[in-house]
Enzyme design. Structure first.
Site, PDB file in Angstrom:
ATOM      1  N   HIS A 111     -31.413  91.862  86.431  1.00  0.00           N
ATOM      2  CA  HIS A 111     -31.886  91.521  85.084  1.00  0.00           C
ATOM      3  C   HIS A 111     -31.171  92.413  84.073  1.00  0.00           C
ATOM      4  CE1 HIS A 111     -34.657  90.156  81.996  1.00  0.00           C
ATOM      5  NE2 HIS A 111     -34.846  91.415  81.644  1.00  0.00           N
ATOM      6  N   GLY A 145     -44.337  87.516  89.844  1.00  0.00           N
ATOM      7  CA  GLY A 145     -44.313  87.568  88.369  1.00  0.00           C
ATOM      8  C   GLY A 145     -42.913  87.277  87.859  1.00  0.00           C
TER       9      GLY A 145
HETATM   10  C1  GRF Z   1     -26.449  88.487  84.145  1.00  0.00           C
HETATM   11  O1  GRF Z   1     -26.367  89.496  83.153  1.00  0.00           O
HETATM   12  C2  GRF Z   1     -27.869  88.348  84.629  1.00  0.00           C
HETATM   13  O2  GRF Z   1     -28.570  89.577  84.668  1.00  0.00           O
HETATM   14  C3  GRF Z   1     -28.456  87.471  83.553  1.00  0.00           C
HETATM   15  O3  GRF Z   1     -27.454  86.528  83.254  1.00  0.00           O
HETATM   16  C4  GRF Z   1     -26.186  87.115  83.551  1.00  0.00           C
HETATM   17  C5  GRF Z   1     -25.495  86.220  84.538  1.00  0.00           C
HETATM   18  O4  GRF Z   1     -24.153  86.515  84.492  1.00  0.00           O
HETATM   19  N1  GRF Z   1     -29.654  86.812  84.000  1.00  0.00           N
HETATM   20  P1  GRF Z   1     -23.151  85.858  85.586  1.00  0.00           P
HETATM   21  O5  GRF Z   1     -23.552  84.393  85.728  1.00  0.00           O
HETATM   22  O6  GRF Z   1     -23.320  86.620  86.853  1.00  0.00           O
HETATM   23  O7  GRF Z   1     -21.783  86.051  84.966  1.00  0.00           O
END
Ligand code: GRF
Length: 202
Positions: A111, A145
């Site tokens: 995240h 969650g």
């Molecule tokens: C990442 O920063 C992830 O944490 C967020 O969206 C981005 C996805 O990047 N949920 P990618 O598709 O791996 O380039």
């Protein structure tokens, strides 16, 4: 160890895993990506998987009138590859009870914020809007969650006055990709225990 990676977008976290495994070798790294799944067609993440010669699958919510059926279908699609670890690398759907019943405790998410701050689909935008001076990324186990599962590792990224969402997100992703590669390798090589909110990697 067998990894299935779930994506919804550009797949640069997936690419970081693929590059690391190609560079260090499956044995030394301790895991290999055996399949890549997505919730939508036509994304760069799937193209990256195809270029790497990996099997892919797509489970679209709109193909399942009942959300629980989508969840079960996703679990089935993932289970077909017999993963030891499932990695959500920018996968933008919330999984349900069936998926967690089968993969809880071995389903990792990354995240782009320092949880518990700024959970949800707009963690980068929310941190920027809030005026946070530092933010970052969190790799955690997925629980029932949204972005609330036990934290495995975090990386800190400074927020700059001139940042907009995409500039900040790009800087976060530089840290995030390294963190994810390091964490997944350690989980795969060393094994781990989840004790309440603590994750102990042997
Ligand atoms: C990442 O920063 C992830 O944490 C967020 O969206 C981005 C996805 O990047 N949920 P990618 O598709 O791996 O380039």
């Amino acid at each position: 160890r067998r990894l299935v990676v779930l994506v919804s977008g550009s797949g640069t976290n997936l690419q970081a895993l693929l590059d690391e495994i190609a560079a260090t070798g499956t044995e030394a790294y301790g895991a290999e990506v055996v399949a890549v799944g997505a919730d939508r067609e036509g994304i760069e993440g799937l193209a990256r998987a195809e270029r790497a010669g990996l099997p892919t699958f797509v489970c679209k919510v709109k193909d399942h009138p009942v959300r629980e059926e989508w969840d079960a279908a996703l679990a089935e699609a993932v289970a077909a590859y017999e993963p030891d670890l499932v990695v959500s690398a920018g996968f933008m759907k919330i999984v349900g009870k069936e998926f967690l019943a089968r993969f809880g405790g071995r389903f990792v998410n990354t995240h782009p914020a320092l949880l518990p701050s700024f959970p949800g689909a707009h963690g980068v935008r929310d941190a920027l809007a809030y005026g946070a001076k530092v933010t970052g990324c969190t790799v955690h186990f997925v629980d029932d969650g949204v972005d609330t599962g036990p934290i495995i590792a975090q990386g800190v990224v400074e927020v700059r006055d001139e940042d907009d969402e995409s500039a900040l997100h790009e800087r976060i992703k530089e840290v995030e990709r390294k963190l994810l590669v390091e964490v997944v390798g350690r989980l795969a090589r060393n094994g781990y225990r989840i004790e309440g909110r603590k994750v102990v990697i042997q």
